[in-house]
Design an enzyme around this catalytic site. Sequence first.
Site, PDB file in Angstrom:
ATOM      1  N   LYS A   1       0.337   1.554   2.128  1.00 63.22           N
ATOM      2  CA  LYS A   1       0.401   1.656   3.468  1.00 63.22           C
ATOM      3  C   LYS A   1      -0.466   1.000   4.150  1.00 63.22           C
ATOM      4  CE  LYS A   1       3.658   4.939   4.388  1.00 63.22           C
ATOM      5  NZ  LYS A   1       4.135   6.466   4.743  1.00 63.22           N
TER       6      LYS A   1
ATOM      7  N   ARG B   1       4.736  10.435  -2.941  1.00 64.86           N
ATOM      8  CA  ARG B   1       5.531   9.605  -2.805  1.00 64.86           C
ATOM      9  C   ARG B   1       5.042   8.345  -3.086  1.00 64.86           C
ATOM     10  NH1 ARG B   1       7.885   6.399   1.067  1.00 64.86           N
ATOM     11  NH2 ARG B   1      10.008   6.028   0.832  1.00 64.86           N
TER      12      ARG B   1
END
Length: 298
Positions: free
Chosen positions: A234, A268
């Site tokens: 991210k 995840r």
Amino acid sequence: MTPTNTTLRKALVLTAGSRTITFDSRPFIMGVLNVTPDSFSDGGAFLTVAQAVRHARQMQDEGADIIDLGAESSRPGAPPIEEGEELNRLMPVLEAVRQAVSLPLSIDTTKAAVARRAIEAGASIVNDVTALRGDPKMAGLVAETGVAVVLMHMQGTPPTMQRAPHYGNVVDEVCAFLRERIQTALDAGIQASQIILDPGFGFGKLQEHNLRLLAEFDAFTRLGHPVLVGVSRKQFIGNLVDRPVHERGYGTAGAVAVAVLKGAHVLRVHDVRAMKDTASVVSAISRHMRSSVEVPNA
Ligand code: HH2
């Protein structure tokens, strides 16, 4: 003898349709399979059924425990897509992946009609980034089918969430939100054992918010449900290492290590093998830490 984290960590049991998943000492790896043209990291890479199946098999071979399929991007600024378009992208891939791998499948969607079709085709987890707020039929569907559900925190919605996120105390506010969503789920007839929580890294969060959420991640693991962490590649990691999306593996491993140390149950991730190795090493070390490392004055 001073108790170690092994003796302190309580095993959590998740019910996901006909499957039961027991989280004891090791975190589970949820491999990401985006069948979207525009996901921030793997958009366009797995659009054909053959590409998606190959990638799902590879993630299974690399040690994934769950595969999370998504057909609508939730990256900042992403436009919403119609239900028909989401189903067209998703269903052929989901049906082929179901045949090709034996792992539990999770469906990353905010639409109850999409989740229903995915459950009928074999998905056993609904990963709803709106935490049941996006579609009034989602809570009833989860209650009726008995699948597991991920309740994720997000401030705002993907098209606007990164414009001006603001919090007093981000950890307290995210915990309060998650408690409220757990209660809403229970009121709708969902069992406590079906619920996974997620503080929602990058969803309406500034750099400092993401870092605080990780630094105090144990606040979420104390809520009594398995906790999922979605930090893979991210932007907040990119900001720290100053690298493009595909070169954020080592940075992601640093964040994953902290989350594992602080009790994360599901990771995840896009890079299954690397994050599985990272998690294996950190959780083995953490099992030998004295509890006093995590709870200083206990
Ligand atoms: N992050 C993304 C998508 N879904 N679900 C949960 N529960 N937690 C997350 O942190 C999370 C999520 C964004 O990542 P990705 O799927 O790689 O990208 P995109 O949303 O652009 O498809």
